[in-house]
Design a protein around this motif. Sequence first.
Motif, PDB file in Angstrom:
ATOM      1  N   GLY A   3     -40.665  21.286   8.223  1.00 35.64           N
ATOM      2  CA  GLY A   3     -39.340  20.779   8.540  1.00 35.64           C
ATOM      3  C   GLY A   3     -38.736  21.510   9.710  1.00 35.64           C
ATOM      4  O   GLY A   3     -39.415  22.191  10.461  1.00 35.64           O
ATOM      5  N   TYR A  85     -44.548  16.021   5.535  1.00 35.29           N
ATOM      6  CA  TYR A  85     -43.550  17.091   5.603  1.00 35.29           C
ATOM      7  C   TYR A  85     -42.779  17.072   6.919  1.00 35.29           C
ATOM      8  O   TYR A  85     -41.643  17.511   6.987  1.00 35.29           O
ATOM      9  N   ASP A 108     -45.958  17.177  -3.422  1.00 35.06           N
ATOM     10  CA  ASP A 108     -44.685  17.782  -3.019  1.00 35.06           C
ATOM     11  C   ASP A 108     -44.192  17.259  -1.664  1.00 35.06           C
ATOM     12  O   ASP A 108     -43.424  17.919  -0.975  1.00 35.06           O
ATOM     13  N   THR A 110     -42.145  15.656   1.227  1.00 35.30           N
ATOM     14  CA  THR A 110     -40.688  15.584   1.396  1.00 35.30           C
ATOM     15  C   THR A 110     -40.254  14.288   2.083  1.00 35.30           C
ATOM     16  O   THR A 110     -39.094  13.914   2.007  1.00 35.30           O
ATOM     17  N   ARG A 112     -39.538  10.454   2.729  1.00 43.60           N
ATOM     18  CA  ARG A 112     -39.245   9.298   1.880  1.00 43.60           C
ATOM     19  C   ARG A 112     -40.057   8.099   2.349  1.00 43.60           C
ATOM     20  O   ARG A 112     -40.150   7.848   3.550  1.00 43.60           O
TER      21      ARG A 112
END
Length: 166
Positions: A3, A85, A108, A110, A112
């Motif tokens: 990120g 990610y 996991d 992130t 959408r």
Amino acid sequence: MHGGIEHRSGVLFVCLGNICRSPMAEGVLREMAQAQGFACLVDSAGTASYHVGSPPDPRAIAVAGRHGIDISEQAARQIERDDFYRFAHIVALDRSNLEGVRARAPRDATARLSMLMDRVEGRAGENVADPYYGEAAAFEAAWEVITIGVEAWLAHLVNEAKGLKA
Ligand code: 4NP
């Protein structure tokens, strides 16, 4: 590790080959975002690997060119783990590729996951038909639908960015 604030509006468009539909979507969003001065990470990928390294289909380059957008510099790649990610949104061009994306998503992730037409009122879940086996008209038709979808996505991303700033 993953990120970063500059990537919060990132969108990855995904189709099958990454030579027809998602390159057009990438080109349209890049152009529209730039025209509005909206900073946004934009990329595209395929769920399949057949065309990795290839430029977009000449018919996709042609239709984009007719609408004043140059997509000839793009090179096809396959979706990879890091994409889940790096991008806030992974946006599939049709249902089958949404399923393909979902099948590859790390637990996991992130990003959408959704579809291009999901942001267009009354058209959520609509597929952008694969023009690969069609005529030039199929590419024009895909371009038209993609433009409508991308316009709605850009409005959504701008709103999202406002929300993050507020
Ligand atoms: P795209 O179109 O998913 O919009 O890039 C296609 C490109 C290539 C193939 C199918 C669809 N193919 O079967 O090679």
